[in-house]
Design a protein around this motif. Structure first.
Motif, PDB file in Angstrom:
ATOM      1  N   MET A  46       0.847  -1.194   0.000  1.00 40.67           N
ATOM      2  CA  MET A  46       0.000   0.000   0.000  1.00 40.67           C
ATOM      3  C   MET A  46       0.887   1.251   0.000  1.00 40.67           C
ATOM      4  N   GLY A  47       0.392   2.325  -0.603  1.00 38.60           N
ATOM      5  CA  GLY A  47       1.184   3.554  -0.644  1.00 38.60           C
ATOM      6  C   GLY A  47       0.331   4.750  -1.024  1.00 38.60           C
ATOM      7  N   THR A  48       0.941   5.931  -1.005  1.00 37.80           N
ATOM      8  CA  THR A  48       0.234   7.179  -1.303  1.00 37.80           C
ATOM      9  C   THR A  48      -0.212   7.187  -2.764  1.00 37.80           C
ATOM     10  N   SER A  49      -1.511   7.362  -2.976  1.00 44.56           N
ATOM     11  CA  SER A  49      -2.081   7.258  -4.324  1.00 44.56           C
ATOM     12  C   SER A  49      -1.800   8.506  -5.157  1.00 44.56           C
ATOM     13  N   SER A  50      -1.383   8.279  -6.403  1.00 40.93           N
ATOM     14  CA  SER A  50      -1.196   9.397  -7.339  1.00 40.93           C
ATOM     15  C   SER A  50      -2.490   9.687  -8.102  1.00 40.93           C
ATOM     16  N   GLY A  51      -3.484   8.790  -7.983  1.00 43.53           N
ATOM     17  CA  GLY A  51      -4.734   8.955  -8.712  1.00 43.53           C
ATOM     18  C   GLY A  51      -5.543  10.166  -8.272  1.00 43.53           C
ATOM     19  N   PHE A  52      -5.273  10.656  -7.057  1.00 48.47           N
ATOM     20  CA  PHE A  52      -6.037  11.785  -6.520  1.00 48.47           C
ATOM     21  C   PHE A  52      -5.420  13.138  -6.870  1.00 48.47           C
ATOM     22  N   ILE A  53      -4.253  13.151  -7.523  1.00 49.85           N
ATOM     23  CA  ILE A  53      -3.535  14.414  -7.741  1.00 49.85           C
ATOM     24  C   ILE A  53      -4.399  15.432  -8.480  1.00 49.85           C
ATOM     25  N   GLY A  54      -5.083  14.996  -9.548  1.00 46.43           N
ATOM     26  CA  GLY A  54      -5.905  15.916 -10.329  1.00 46.43           C
ATOM     27  C   GLY A  54      -7.012  16.542  -9.510  1.00 46.43           C
ATOM     28  N   VAL A  55      -7.728  15.721  -8.731  1.00 46.98           N
ATOM     29  CA  VAL A  55      -8.824  16.221  -7.897  1.00 46.98           C
ATOM     30  C   VAL A  55      -8.288  17.165  -6.821  1.00 46.98           C
ATOM     31  N   PHE A  56      -7.181  16.775  -6.188  1.00 51.66           N
ATOM     32  CA  PHE A  56      -6.621  17.618  -5.125  1.00 51.66           C
ATOM     33  C   PHE A  56      -6.127  18.952  -5.674  1.00 51.66           C
ATOM     34  N   ASN A  57      -5.550  18.929  -6.864  1.00 55.74           N
ATOM     35  CA  ASN A  57      -5.120  20.190  -7.491  1.00 55.74           C
ATOM     36  C   ASN A  57      -6.313  21.109  -7.723  1.00 55.74           C
ATOM     37  N   SER A  58      -7.448  20.519  -8.114  1.00 58.05           N
ATOM     38  CA  SER A  58      -8.663  21.296  -8.323  1.00 58.05           C
ATOM     39  C   SER A  58      -9.165  21.899  -7.007  1.00 58.05           C
ATOM     40  N   VAL A  59      -9.099  21.095  -5.934  1.00 56.23           N
ATOM     41  CA  VAL A  59      -9.510  21.579  -4.610  1.00 56.23           C
ATOM     42  C   VAL A  59      -8.632  22.748  -4.177  1.00 56.23           C
ATOM     43  N   VAL A  60      -7.323  22.603  -4.392  1.00 60.27           N
ATOM     44  CA  VAL A  60      -6.375  23.672  -4.041  1.00 60.27           C
ATOM     45  C   VAL A  60      -6.727  24.948  -4.809  1.00 60.27           C
ATOM     46  N   GLY A  61      -7.060  24.778  -6.111  1.00 61.40           N
ATOM     47  CA  GLY A  61      -7.413  25.939  -6.930  1.00 61.40           C
ATOM     48  C   GLY A  61      -8.673  26.635  -6.442  1.00 61.40           C
ATOM     49  N   SER A  62      -9.688  25.854  -6.063  1.00 58.96           N
ATOM     50  CA  SER A  62     -10.965  26.446  -5.633  1.00 58.96           C
ATOM     51  C   SER A  62     -10.884  27.046  -4.238  1.00 58.96           C
ATOM     52  N   GLY A  74      -5.645  21.143   4.776  1.00 55.38           N
ATOM     53  CA  GLY A  74      -6.489  20.605   5.837  1.00 55.38           C
ATOM     54  C   GLY A  74      -7.819  20.112   5.308  1.00 55.38           C
ATOM     55  N   ALA A  75      -8.375  20.817   4.308  1.00 49.05           N
ATOM     56  CA  ALA A  75      -9.641  20.399   3.688  1.00 49.05           C
ATOM     57  C   ALA A  75      -9.464  19.085   2.921  1.00 49.05           C
ATOM     58  N   ILE A  76      -8.301  18.934   2.285  1.00 46.35           N
ATOM     59  CA  ILE A  76      -7.994  17.679   1.583  1.00 46.35           C
ATOM     60  C   ILE A  76      -7.955  16.524   2.588  1.00 46.35           C
ATOM     61  N   MET A  77      -7.369  16.764   3.758  1.00 49.19           N
ATOM     62  CA  MET A  77      -7.304  15.725   4.795  1.00 49.19           C
ATOM     63  C   MET A  77      -8.720  15.381   5.291  1.00 49.19           C
ATOM     64  N   GLY A  78      -9.555  16.409   5.515  1.00 47.72           N
ATOM     65  CA  GLY A  78     -10.927  16.171   5.955  1.00 47.72           C
ATOM     66  C   GLY A  78     -11.715  15.362   4.934  1.00 47.72           C
ATOM     67  N   ALA A  79     -11.562  15.716   3.654  1.00 43.92           N
ATOM     68  CA  ALA A  79     -12.249  14.992   2.576  1.00 43.92           C
ATOM     69  C   ALA A  79     -11.747  13.554   2.484  1.00 43.92           C
ATOM     70  N   LEU A 135     -11.833  15.771 -14.360  1.00 43.31           N
ATOM     71  CA  LEU A 135     -11.116  15.343 -13.160  1.00 43.31           C
ATOM     72  C   LEU A 135     -11.135  13.826 -13.015  1.00 43.31           C
ATOM     73  N   ILE A 136     -12.298  13.224 -13.279  1.00 44.36           N
ATOM     74  CA  ILE A 136     -12.446  11.783 -13.064  1.00 44.36           C
ATOM     75  C   ILE A 136     -11.769  10.986 -14.173  1.00 44.36           C
ATOM     76  N   CYS A 137     -11.922  11.432 -15.421  1.00 48.50           N
ATOM     77  CA  CYS A 137     -11.482  10.628 -16.564  1.00 48.50           C
ATOM     78  C   CYS A 137     -10.179  11.091 -17.209  1.00 48.50           C
ATOM     79  N   GLY A 138      -9.732  12.296 -16.888  1.00 49.30           N
ATOM     80  CA  GLY A 138      -8.613  12.856 -17.638  1.00 49.30           C
ATOM     81  C   GLY A 138      -7.237  12.595 -17.083  1.00 49.30           C
ATOM     82  N   GLU A 139      -7.139  11.980 -15.897  1.00 47.24           N
ATOM     83  CA  GLU A 139      -5.818  11.797 -15.295  1.00 47.24           C
ATOM     84  C   GLU A 139      -5.118  10.542 -15.797  1.00 47.24           C
ATOM     85  N   SER A 140      -5.870   9.505 -16.091  1.00 45.62           N
ATOM     86  CA  SER A 140      -5.288   8.283 -16.652  1.00 45.62           C
ATOM     87  C   SER A 140      -6.382   7.558 -17.411  1.00 45.62           C
ATOM     88  N   GLY A 141      -6.005   6.548 -18.166  1.00 39.91           N
ATOM     89  CA  GLY A 141      -7.007   5.810 -18.928  1.00 39.91           C
ATOM     90  C   GLY A 141      -7.705   4.741 -18.119  1.00 39.91           C
TER      91      GLY A 141
END
Length: 449
Positions: free
Chosen positions: A76-92, A101-106, A421-427
């Motif tokens: 098990m390890g830190t997932s890279s699949g969430f990077i796109g969504v988290f970047n969007s959260v940071v932007g908003s 902190g909001a990313i941790m709560g989510a 966000l859901i479909c554009g990070e990987s196939g």
């Protein structure tokens, strides 16, 4: 398996995932603006915790606690699949410690949500026959090959990406792995990846003695070459440190929670694919309902546990699925020794620093072979039963439309932001959804081709 055998085999897994385990944290902390300056100590603490948490969650996945954990040979390890969504959260949310902190709560809420899905996975199992899980595994392998070849060239952010030194170093590691894998037997053969990586360290050290360690860009800026071992990083790392609980204040904000929960559904599908891949590649069988359910529950609760230490969601690591498929080492004690080493890296930063200075080319020499093994495992899953026109259609459309769309995300530029966000990070995600949908909609067809 004796400890003398288990420890080197476990270290292979740590070497394969170490960089990938830390990279998402580096990206998201940078996006939040907490990567240096007054926050430099916070970032170091988070990186240390990432190793500690990965080790703890891996042990739970391997040996289970009640319904939590599949008892399957997965790291098990830190997932890279969430990077796109988290970047969007940071932007908003405008970045900063508040956004982190909001990313941790989510992640806490999303992890609990995924674990609930895991409890209901048995009735959902009918949606994941071999043709679907095989397509997901195949997509995982295809998406990782480009990652492996980027490392082969020294890391695509390196100033000397694709230089002859990087390519020859990676090729040297690959040749050493092939020699030990196919011209030796027993322990040496199964430890081929670790031996190749150690040989890469030695080669990089020797190269540093006989070749220039710096280069100059076209703009006249001097840089250190990507293959150079940074021993100063090891010297500066401390000998002992305890991971901090809640290093940032946890915030619950719907702007972060909603998109992250959607990604946890996607992660559950990917985990089903990873577990299917590791069982097919390592043990030549499909996983049981209990193994899949426990694995997904561990994914979810492990991610919530990680967030308490300020770490991004912890999920099954696809890189290590390839390692299991290639070496056929599924002994839980071997993987547990790797997990314990990860915990030690979290407690003894010098150990972590020693692995973190591994040149990307050294990792790439091993990765191109490991990641291709995942593709082969996917093909084996798909072809486990006789292929029918229906199955051929599912695989063809899922890979062509689903994986093709995700792998070339520019095609989604005009699509709704949530869909991107859901479909554009990987196939992986669109391929999985297309395969599941077609498996439900297409009429049954028993005629083999």
């Amino acid at each position: 398996m004796s400890l003398k055998q288990a420890i080197p085999l476990g270290l292979q897994h740590v070497c394969a995932m170490f960089v990938g385990n830390l990279t998402p944290l580096l990206i998201i902390t940078s996006a939040c603006g907490i990567a240096g300056g007054e926050f430099a100590d916070l970032q170091v603490t988070l990186l240390q915790s990432a190793m500690f948490v990965a080790g703890v969650v891996t042990l739970v996945q391997l040996f289970t606690i009640g319904p939590v954990g599949g008892g399957v040979p997965i790291i098990m390890g830190t997932s890279s699949g969430f990077i796109g969504v988290f970047n969007s959260v940071v932007g908003s949310m405008g970045g900063g410690v508040l956004a982190y902190g909001a990313i941790m709560g989510a992640s806490i809420i999303g992890g609990i949500f995924e674990s609930v899905l895991g409890f209901f996975l048995k009735p959902l199992r009918k949606f994941f026959p071999p043709v679907v899980t095989g397509t997901v595994v195949l997509s995982i392998g295809l998406s990782l090959i480009s990652v492996g070849i980027n490392s082969f060239g020294g890391g695509n952010s390196a100033k000397d990406f694709g230089s002859m030194e990087n390519l020859l170093l990676a090729l040297f590691v690959l040749v050493v792995i092939l020699i030990f894998k196919h011209w030796t037997t027993g322990f040496l053969s199964s430890s081929a990846i670790l031996i190749g990586i150690l040989a890469g360290y030695v080669a990089a050290f020797v190269m540093g003695l006989v070749l220039p360690t710096t280069g100059v860009t076209a703009d006249g800026v001097e840089f250190t070459k990507a293959w150079v071992l940074n021993w100063n990083k090891v010297a500066q790392a401390s000998w002992f440190a305890i991971p901090k609980l809640m290093p940032v204040k946890i915030v619950f904000d719907m702007r972060a929670i909603m998109p992250v929960m959607i990604m946890f559904v996607v992660t559950a599908v990917e985990t089903v694919g990873d577990i299917s891949g590791v069982m097919e590649g390592g043990m030549n069988r499909e996983p049981t309902d209990k193994e899949l359910s426990g694995g997904v529950i561990c994914d979810g609760l492990g991610s919530s546990f990680a967030a308490l230490f300020g770490v991004l969601p912890n999920t099954s690591f696809s890189q290590n699925v390839g390692l299991v498929a290639m070496t056929k080492v599924v002994n839980r004690m071997a993987l547990a020794s790797g997990a314990i080493f990860l915990i030690l890296c979290g407690l003894i930063p010098k150990l972590g620093a020693l692995i973190s200075i591994m040149p990307q080319a050294v990792l790439g020499g091993a990765a191109v072979m490991m990641f291709s093994s995942i593709v082969v495992s996917g093909i084996q899953l798909i072809t486990k039963e006789k292929m029918t026109p229906r199955q051929l259609t599912i695989v063809s459309v899922a890979l062509g439309v689903g994986y093709g769309m995700g792998a070339n995300s520019g095609i989604l530029a005009q699509a709704p932001h949530a869909f991107q966000l859901i479909c554009g990070e990987s196939g992986i995600v669109p391929a999985a959804f297309v395969a599941i949908l077609l498996n439900v909609l297409l009429p049954k067809d028993d005629k083999a081709v």
